[in-house]
Write a protein that holds these residues in place. Structure first.
Motif, PDB file in Angstrom:
ATOM      1  N   PRO A   1      33.708  41.801  38.084  1.00  0.00           N
ATOM      2  CA  PRO A   1      34.161  43.178  38.355  1.00  0.00           C
ATOM      3  C   PRO A   1      34.755  43.823  37.100  1.00  0.00           C
ATOM      4  CG  PRO A   1      35.754  41.619  39.207  1.00  0.00           C
ATOM      5  CD  PRO A   1      34.581  40.813  38.715  1.00  0.00           C
ATOM      6  N   GLU A   2      34.783  45.156  37.068  1.00  0.00           N
ATOM      7  CA  GLU A   2      35.405  45.896  35.962  1.00  0.00           C
ATOM      8  C   GLU A   2      36.925  45.758  35.999  1.00  0.00           C
ATOM      9  OE1 GLU A   2      34.068  47.990  33.429  1.00  0.00           O
ATOM     10  OE2 GLU A   2      32.140  47.115  33.960  1.00  0.00           O
ATOM     11  N   HIS A   3      37.491  45.765  37.202  1.00  0.00           N
ATOM     12  CA  HIS A   3      38.936  45.637  37.411  1.00  0.00           C
ATOM     13  C   HIS A   3      39.143  44.644  38.534  1.00  0.00           C
ATOM     14  CE1 HIS A   3      38.290  49.933  36.308  1.00  0.00           C
ATOM     15  NE2 HIS A   3      39.222  49.641  35.421  1.00  0.00           N
ATOM     16  N   LYS A   4      40.313  44.046  38.547  1.00  0.00           N
ATOM     17  CA  LYS A   4      40.646  43.140  39.640  1.00  0.00           C
ATOM     18  C   LYS A   4      42.145  43.220  39.866  1.00  0.00           C
ATOM     19  CE  LYS A   4      39.407  38.665  41.359  1.00  0.00           C
ATOM     20  NZ  LYS A   4      38.572  37.503  41.184  1.00  0.00           N
ATOM     21  N   VAL A   5      42.548  43.168  41.128  1.00  0.00           N
ATOM     22  CA  VAL A   5      43.964  43.165  41.491  1.00  0.00           C
ATOM     23  C   VAL A   5      44.220  41.940  42.346  1.00  0.00           C
ATOM     24  CG1 VAL A   5      45.792  44.378  42.737  1.00  0.00           C
ATOM     25  CG2 VAL A   5      44.132  45.686  41.388  1.00  0.00           C
ATOM     26  N   MET A   6      45.285  41.219  42.013  1.00  0.00           N
ATOM     27  CA  MET A   6      45.663  40.042  42.793  1.00  0.00           C
ATOM     28  C   MET A   6      47.180  40.002  42.912  1.00  0.00           C
ATOM     29  SD  MET A   6      45.076  38.494  39.282  1.00  0.00           S
ATOM     30  CE  MET A   6      43.485  39.044  39.464  1.00  0.00           C
ATOM     31  N   THR A   7      47.672  39.213  43.830  1.00  0.00           N
ATOM     32  CA  THR A   7      49.112  39.076  44.024  1.00  0.00           C
ATOM     33  C   THR A   7      49.495  37.624  43.804  1.00  0.00           C
ATOM     34  OG1 THR A   7      49.126  40.880  45.626  1.00  0.00           O
ATOM     35  CG2 THR A   7      51.025  39.407  45.635  1.00  0.00           C
ATOM     36  N   TYR A   8      50.493  37.413  42.956  1.00  0.00           N
ATOM     37  CA  TYR A   8      51.085  36.101  42.741  1.00  0.00           C
ATOM     38  C   TYR A   8      52.553  36.221  43.091  1.00  0.00           C
ATOM     39  CZ  TYR A   8      46.975  34.448  40.274  1.00  0.00           C
ATOM     40  OH  TYR A   8      45.699  34.068  39.950  1.00  0.00           O
ATOM     41  N   HIS A   9      52.979  35.424  44.055  1.00  0.00           N
ATOM     42  CA  HIS A   9      54.357  35.484  44.542  1.00  0.00           C
ATOM     43  C   HIS A   9      54.666  36.948  44.885  1.00  0.00           C
ATOM     44  CE1 HIS A   9      54.933  31.263  43.611  1.00  0.00           C
ATOM     45  NE2 HIS A   9      54.292  31.499  42.493  1.00  0.00           N
ATOM     46  N   ASN A  10      55.599  37.577  44.211  1.00  0.00           N
ATOM     47  CA  ASN A  10      55.921  38.972  44.512  1.00  0.00           C
ATOM     48  C   ASN A  10      55.331  39.948  43.501  1.00  0.00           C
ATOM     49  OD1 ASN A  10      57.424  38.251  46.768  1.00  0.00           O
ATOM     50  ND2 ASN A  10      59.249  37.896  45.534  1.00  0.00           N
ATOM     51  N   TRP A  11      54.465  39.477  42.631  1.00  0.00           N
ATOM     52  CA  TRP A  11      53.897  40.314  41.572  1.00  0.00           C
ATOM     53  C   TRP A  11      52.493  40.773  41.933  1.00  0.00           C
ATOM     54  CZ3 TRP A  11      57.179  41.698  37.940  1.00  0.00           C
ATOM     55  CH2 TRP A  11      58.273  40.879  37.685  1.00  0.00           C
ATOM     56  N   LYS A  12      52.258  42.070  41.832  1.00  0.00           N
ATOM     57  CA  LYS A  12      50.912  42.622  41.985  1.00  0.00           C
ATOM     58  C   LYS A  12      50.369  42.797  40.566  1.00  0.00           C
ATOM     59  CE  LYS A  12      48.454  46.176  44.551  1.00  0.00           C
ATOM     60  NZ  LYS A  12      48.614  47.423  45.304  1.00  0.00           N
ATOM     61  N   ILE A  13      49.279  42.075  40.249  1.00  0.00           N
ATOM     62  CA  ILE A  13      48.750  42.011  38.885  1.00  0.00           C
ATOM     63  C   ILE A  13      47.356  42.618  38.838  1.00  0.00           C
ATOM     64  CG2 ILE A  13      48.109  40.480  36.978  1.00  0.00           C
ATOM     65  CD1 ILE A  13      50.146  38.464  38.159  1.00  0.00           C
ATOM     66  N   GLY A  14      47.147  43.540  37.910  1.00  0.00           N
ATOM     67  CA  GLY A  14      45.839  44.130  37.681  1.00  0.00           C
ATOM     68  C   GLY A  14      45.259  43.604  36.378  1.00  0.00           C
ATOM     69  N   VAL A  15      43.948  43.434  36.357  1.00  0.00           N
ATOM     70  CA  VAL A  15      43.267  42.927  35.172  1.00  0.00           C
ATOM     71  C   VAL A  15      42.090  43.836  34.853  1.00  0.00           C
ATOM     72  CG1 VAL A  15      42.175  40.919  34.090  1.00  0.00           C
ATOM     73  CG2 VAL A  15      43.822  40.583  35.933  1.00  0.00           C
ATOM     74  N   CYS A  16      41.927  44.139  33.578  1.00  0.00           N
ATOM     75  CA  CYS A  16      40.822  44.960  33.083  1.00  0.00           C
ATOM     76  C   CYS A  16      40.550  44.510  31.657  1.00  0.00           C
ATOM     77  CB  CYS A  16      41.240  46.436  33.107  1.00  0.00           C
ATOM     78  SG  CYS A  16      40.052  47.568  32.379  1.00  0.00           S
ATOM     79  N   HIS A  17      39.284  44.456  31.264  1.00  0.00           N
ATOM     80  CA  HIS A  17      39.002  44.026  29.893  1.00  0.00           C
ATOM     81  C   HIS A  17      39.702  44.913  28.872  1.00  0.00           C
ATOM     82  CE1 HIS A  17      37.302  42.497  26.300  1.00  0.00           C
ATOM     83  NE2 HIS A  17      36.772  43.665  26.017  1.00  0.00           N
ATOM     84  N   GLY A  18      39.577  46.203  29.011  1.00  0.00           N
ATOM     85  CA  GLY A  18      40.280  47.117  28.116  1.00  0.00           C
ATOM     86  C   GLY A  18      39.384  48.040  27.309  1.00  0.00           C
ATOM     87  N   HIS A  19      38.084  47.731  27.218  1.00  0.00           N
ATOM     88  CA  HIS A  19      37.197  48.636  26.470  1.00  0.00           C
ATOM     89  C   HIS A  19      37.031  49.965  27.202  1.00  0.00           C
ATOM     90  CE1 HIS A  19      34.307  46.752  29.254  1.00  0.00           C
ATOM     91  NE2 HIS A  19      33.543  47.816  29.068  1.00  0.00           N
ATOM     92  N   GLN A  20      37.378  49.987  28.495  1.00  0.00           N
ATOM     93  CA  GLN A  20      37.279  51.204  29.299  1.00  0.00           C
ATOM     94  C   GLN A  20      38.479  52.129  29.098  1.00  0.00           C
ATOM     95  OE1 GLN A  20      37.609  48.036  30.369  1.00  0.00           O
ATOM     96  NE2 GLN A  20      36.231  47.568  32.050  1.00  0.00           N
ATOM     97  N   ILE A  21      39.549  51.620  28.504  1.00  0.00           N
ATOM     98  CA  ILE A  21      40.786  52.380  28.316  1.00  0.00           C
ATOM     99  C   ILE A  21      40.757  53.026  26.932  1.00  0.00           C
ATOM    100  CG2 ILE A  21      43.295  52.259  28.193  1.00  0.00           C
ATOM    101  CD1 ILE A  21      43.090  49.701  29.953  1.00  0.00           C
ATOM    102  N   VAL A  22      40.760  54.344  26.908  1.00  0.00           N
ATOM    103  CA  VAL A  22      40.667  55.066  25.629  1.00  0.00           C
ATOM    104  C   VAL A  22      41.889  55.955  25.486  1.00  0.00           C
ATOM    105  CG1 VAL A  22      39.268  56.678  24.284  1.00  0.00           C
ATOM    106  CG2 VAL A  22      38.151  54.998  25.781  1.00  0.00           C
ATOM    107  N   PRO A  23      42.545  55.927  24.328  1.00  0.00           N
ATOM    108  CA  PRO A  23      42.300  55.051  23.185  1.00  0.00           C
ATOM    109  C   PRO A  23      42.643  53.593  23.512  1.00  0.00           C
ATOM    110  CG  PRO A  23      43.909  56.788  22.613  1.00  0.00           C
ATOM    111  CD  PRO A  23      43.622  56.883  24.079  1.00  0.00           C
ATOM    112  N   TRP A  24      41.899  52.650  22.878  1.00  0.00           N
ATOM    113  CA  TRP A  24      42.080  51.227  23.126  1.00  0.00           C
ATOM    114  C   TRP A  24      43.499  50.802  22.808  1.00  0.00           C
ATOM    115  CZ3 TRP A  24      37.231  50.179  19.770  1.00  0.00           C
ATOM    116  CH2 TRP A  24      36.079  50.487  20.506  1.00  0.00           C
ATOM    117  N   GLY A  25      44.129  50.106  23.746  1.00  0.00           N
ATOM    118  CA  GLY A  25      45.465  49.567  23.540  1.00  0.00           C
ATOM    119  C   GLY A  25      46.589  50.582  23.622  1.00  0.00           C
ATOM    120  N   ASP A  26      46.287  51.824  23.954  1.00  0.00           N
ATOM    121  CA  ASP A  26      47.293  52.877  24.021  1.00  0.00           C
ATOM    122  C   ASP A  26      48.124  52.730  25.299  1.00  0.00           C
ATOM    123  OD1 ASP A  26      48.245  55.678  23.083  1.00  0.00           O
ATOM    124  OD2 ASP A  26      47.681  55.974  25.201  1.00  0.00           O
ATOM    125  N   ILE A  27      49.444  52.671  25.145  1.00  0.00           N
ATOM    126  CA  ILE A  27      50.321  52.415  26.294  1.00  0.00           C
ATOM    127  C   ILE A  27      50.240  53.513  27.348  1.00  0.00           C
ATOM    128  CG2 ILE A  27      52.420  53.419  25.287  1.00  0.00           C
ATOM    129  CD1 ILE A  27      52.239  50.221  27.433  1.00  0.00           C
TER     130      ILE A  27
END
Length: 159
Positions: A68-94
């Motif tokens: 998948p392009e993005h994924k969301v999962m929950t660990y304990h009480n944390w909701k964690i999202g994952v994305c490679h990052g090439h889709q976020i422009v500018p790259w690495g921009d907070i």
């Protein structure tokens, strides 16, 4: 223990994960693997699966397959999202990453692509980039003429 890893680029840019790192990656100690993609071959996928039965991988810009392009999962009480990052422009921009964090409605956003390790707290949320586990070349970042292999292994009480 959660292993956060990505941007391996095996075998296109490097031959393998460095042996010194592999010695640290002990299967019975790693509960989960979160991978930001760019594995680039099935052998790396199989290797991550050998470390844990709980493996979450998103598609990098050099990956083939049905990740998948993005994924969301929950660990304990944390909701964690994952994305490679090439889709976020500018790259690495907070600010750009914050937009995705809000869209996914997560506490922690894990991205890659820049090959630059970082853990940043911004507006009460956590942004993690594990860097490149192999030190694979990135046109975006040079480290004094050499590339530094990086990954994160953290207990879930990381904040």
């Amino acid at each position: 223990l959660v292993l956060v890893i990505g941007d391996l680029h095996v075998p296109h840019r490097v031959q393998a994960i460095p042996d010194k790192f592999k010695k640290l990656l002990v299967p019975d100690k790693i509960q989960s693997v979160i991978c930001t993609g760019n594995l680039c071959c099935k052998e790396q996928f199989d290797y991550l699966k050998s470390l844990s039965s709980d493996v979450h991988i998103v598609k990098g810009d050099f990956d083939e397959g049905n990740f998948p392009e993005h994924k969301v999962m929950t660990y304990h009480n944390w909701k964690i999202g994952v994305c490679h990052g090439h889709q976020i422009v500018p790259w690495g921009d907070i600010e750009a990453m914050s937009m995705l964090q809000r869209q996914l409605d997560v506490d922690v956003l894990v991205t890659g692509h820049t090959h630059k390790f970082s853990i940043v707290s911004h507006e009460g949320k956590l942004f993690v980039n594990p860097g490149s586990a192999t030190g694979a070349y990135s046109g975006m970042q040079r480290y004094f003429g050499m590339f530094c292999p990086l990954f994160c292994a953290r207990y879930l009480d990381w904040c």
